[in-house]
Scaffold this motif. Sequence first.
Motif, PDB file in Angstrom:
ATOM      1  N   PHE A  11      -1.592 -15.692 -33.802  1.00 16.06           N
ATOM      2  CA  PHE A  11      -1.925 -14.680 -32.712  1.00 16.06           C
ATOM      3  C   PHE A  11      -0.509 -13.632 -32.623  1.00 16.06           C
ATOM      4  N   TRP A  12       0.365 -14.262 -32.540  1.00 17.67           N
ATOM      5  CA  TRP A  12       1.616 -13.569 -32.309  1.00 17.67           C
ATOM      6  C   TRP A  12       2.062 -12.864 -33.339  1.00 17.67           C
ATOM      7  N   VAL A  13       2.104 -13.408 -34.718  1.00 20.98           N
ATOM      8  CA  VAL A  13       2.397 -12.822 -35.887  1.00 20.98           C
ATOM      9  C   VAL A  13       1.542 -11.623 -35.960  1.00 20.98           C
ATOM     10  N   ARG A  14       0.347 -11.637 -35.630  1.00 22.74           N
ATOM     11  CA  ARG A  14      -0.655 -10.570 -35.825  1.00 22.74           C
ATOM     12  C   ARG A  14      -0.520  -9.648 -34.873  1.00 22.74           C
ATOM     13  N   ALA A  15      -0.203  -9.958 -33.574  1.00 24.52           N
ATOM     14  CA  ALA A  15      -0.127  -8.813 -32.711  1.00 24.52           C
ATOM     15  C   ALA A  15       1.316  -8.086 -32.868  1.00 24.52           C
ATOM     16  N   GLY A  16       2.246  -8.789 -33.446  1.00 24.24           N
ATOM     17  CA  GLY A  16       3.464  -8.090 -33.830  1.00 24.24           C
ATOM     18  C   GLY A  16       3.232  -7.030 -34.972  1.00 24.24           C
ATOM     19  N   ALA A  17       2.276  -7.279 -35.897  1.00 19.35           N
ATOM     20  CA  ALA A  17       1.859  -6.623 -37.112  1.00 19.35           C
ATOM     21  C   ALA A  17       1.275  -5.411 -36.560  1.00 19.35           C
ATOM     22  N   SER A  18       0.384  -5.480 -35.328  1.00 17.76           N
ATOM     23  CA  SER A  18      -0.386  -4.619 -34.880  1.00 17.76           C
ATOM     24  C   SER A  18       0.456  -3.524 -34.189  1.00 17.76           C
ATOM     25  N   ILE A  19       1.352  -3.999 -33.508  1.00 16.29           N
ATOM     26  CA  ILE A  19       2.464  -3.094 -32.795  1.00 16.29           C
ATOM     27  C   ILE A  19       3.312  -2.220 -33.957  1.00 16.29           C
ATOM     28  N   ILE A  20       3.630  -2.861 -34.997  1.00 17.78           N
ATOM     29  CA  ILE A  20       4.001  -2.143 -35.890  1.00 17.78           C
ATOM     30  C   ILE A  20       3.248  -1.088 -36.588  1.00 17.78           C
ATOM     31  N   ASP A  21       2.178  -1.371 -36.748  1.00 22.95           N
ATOM     32  CA  ASP A  21       1.010  -0.516 -37.402  1.00 22.95           C
ATOM     33  C   ASP A  21       0.677   0.738 -36.031  1.00 22.95           C
ATOM     34  N   THR A  22       0.531   0.242 -34.915  1.00 26.93           N
ATOM     35  CA  THR A  22       0.536   1.306 -33.890  1.00 26.93           C
ATOM     36  C   THR A  22       1.644   2.374 -33.755  1.00 26.93           C
ATOM     37  N   ILE A  23       2.873   2.036 -33.975  1.00 30.02           N
ATOM     38  CA  ILE A  23       3.974   2.746 -33.985  1.00 30.02           C
ATOM     39  C   ILE A  23       4.044   3.627 -35.306  1.00 30.02           C
ATOM     40  N   LEU A  24       3.716   3.107 -36.358  1.00 27.97           N
ATOM     41  CA  LEU A  24       3.703   3.872 -37.591  1.00 27.97           C
ATOM     42  C   LEU A  24       2.628   4.963 -37.351  1.00 27.97           C
ATOM     43  N   THR A  25       1.226   4.741 -36.922  1.00 28.33           N
ATOM     44  CA  THR A  25       0.256   5.569 -36.546  1.00 28.33           C
ATOM     45  C   THR A  25       0.542   6.630 -35.655  1.00 28.33           C
ATOM     46  N   PHE A  26       1.417   6.350 -34.686  1.00 30.06           N
ATOM     47  CA  PHE A  26       1.783   7.163 -33.580  1.00 30.06           C
ATOM     48  C   PHE A  26       2.922   8.303 -34.279  1.00 30.06           C
ATOM     49  N   LEU A  27       3.725   7.758 -35.216  1.00 29.14           N
ATOM     50  CA  LEU A  27       4.840   8.503 -35.460  1.00 29.14           C
ATOM     51  C   LEU A  27       4.072   9.439 -36.831  1.00 29.14           C
ATOM     52  N   ILE A  28       2.949   9.171 -37.308  1.00 22.44           N
ATOM     53  CA  ILE A  28       2.460  10.103 -38.310  1.00 22.44           C
ATOM     54  C   ILE A  28       1.514  11.157 -37.477  1.00 22.44           C
ATOM     55  N   THR A  29       0.745  10.566 -36.528  1.00 26.28           N
ATOM     56  CA  THR A  29      -0.343  11.469 -36.189  1.00 26.28           C
ATOM     57  C   THR A  29       0.031  12.424 -34.882  1.00 26.28           C
ATOM     58  N   ALA A  30       1.078  11.950 -34.284  1.00 28.66           N
ATOM     59  CA  ALA A  30       1.656  12.618 -33.001  1.00 28.66           C
ATOM     60  C   ALA A  30       2.092  13.875 -33.356  1.00 28.66           C
ATOM     61  N   PRO A  31       3.141  14.161 -34.536  1.00 28.28           N
ATOM     62  CA  PRO A  31       3.433  15.406 -34.882  1.00 28.28           C
ATOM     63  C   PRO A  31       2.579  16.456 -35.084  1.00 28.28           C
ATOM     64  N   ALA A  32       1.511  16.027 -35.812  1.00 27.04           N
ATOM     65  CA  ALA A  32       0.357  16.794 -36.026  1.00 27.04           C
ATOM     66  C   ALA A  32      -0.487  17.336 -35.022  1.00 27.04           C
ATOM     67  N   LEU A  33      -0.751  16.292 -34.009  1.00 28.62           N
ATOM     68  CA  LEU A  33      -1.839  16.620 -32.637  1.00 28.62           C
ATOM     69  C   LEU A  33      -0.711  17.508 -32.048  1.00 28.62           C
ATOM     70  N   ILE A  34       0.609  17.411 -31.672  1.00 20.51           N
ATOM     71  CA  ILE A  34       1.443  18.195 -31.206  1.00 20.51           C
ATOM     72  C   ILE A  34       1.631  19.713 -31.598  1.00 20.51           C
ATOM     73  N   TYR A  35       1.620  19.695 -32.812  1.00 17.14           N
ATOM     74  CA  TYR A  35       1.458  21.009 -33.416  1.00 17.14           C
ATOM     75  C   TYR A  35       0.279  21.819 -33.480  1.00 17.14           C
ATOM     76  N   ILE A  36      -0.984  21.277 -33.462  1.00 11.73           N
ATOM     77  CA  ILE A  36      -2.202  21.820 -33.203  1.00 11.73           C
ATOM     78  C   ILE A  36      -2.499  22.131 -31.602  1.00 11.73           C
ATOM     79  N   TYR A  37      -2.397  21.069 -30.912  1.00 10.17           N
ATOM     80  CA  TYR A  37      -2.835  21.213 -29.479  1.00 10.17           C
ATOM     81  C   TYR A  37      -1.758  21.466 -28.555  1.00 10.17           C
ATOM     82  N   GLY A  38      -0.571  21.215 -29.046  1.00 11.96           N
ATOM     83  CA  GLY A  38       0.660  21.408 -27.963  1.00 11.96           C
ATOM     84  C   GLY A  38       1.056  20.206 -27.230  1.00 11.96           C
ATOM     85  N   TRP A  39       2.036  20.076 -26.536  1.00  8.44           N
ATOM     86  CA  TRP A  39       2.443  19.013 -25.303  1.00  8.44           C
ATOM     87  C   TRP A  39       1.256  18.508 -24.677  1.00  8.44           C
ATOM     88  N   CYS A  40       0.363  19.853 -24.136  1.00  8.11           N
ATOM     89  CA  CYS A  40      -0.467  19.349 -23.208  1.00  8.11           C
ATOM     90  C   CYS A  40      -1.672  18.464 -23.947  1.00  8.11           C
TER      91      CYS A  40
END
Length: 156
Positions: A11-40
Amino acid sequence: MDTNEYEYAGFWVRAGASIIDTILTFLITAPALIYIYGWCYYTDENSGIFAGPADILISWVFPTVAVIIFWIFKQATPGKMAVSAKIVDAKTGNPASPAQLIGRYFAYLISIIPLFLGIIWVAFDKRKQGWHDKLAGTVVIKKVSTGSEPVKFESA
């Protein structure tokens, strides 16, 4: 595959992997979402579930396709790779089929709906399978780092 080199990923190894994936996904998607929709996009309390078509593509379609492609070609997401884990067929230990992996992805819904019980199940299952793994016929294994019991497949 030498099964003595691998153990079930808990469980904890897989939870750690999920946290890494979530952070990477955010780092990729957040700039695009902010560019299109703004900080709002992140601050507007009155926004609906979806900000628009780009939101659906960037927040839902892209991550789904990316995860399934990583599973098919690498047997793991970047988070699982970071913890030396991979997804394999539960019976043979061979790479899971694309159909199994697509089914596994959508079986996460079944694992999540009852208060994440299907995900938490990993902590208590002998083979460390969540409901999504059981439904897809997969297990998550990782390279042995402790004296845990090695992986046993039916054909071994």
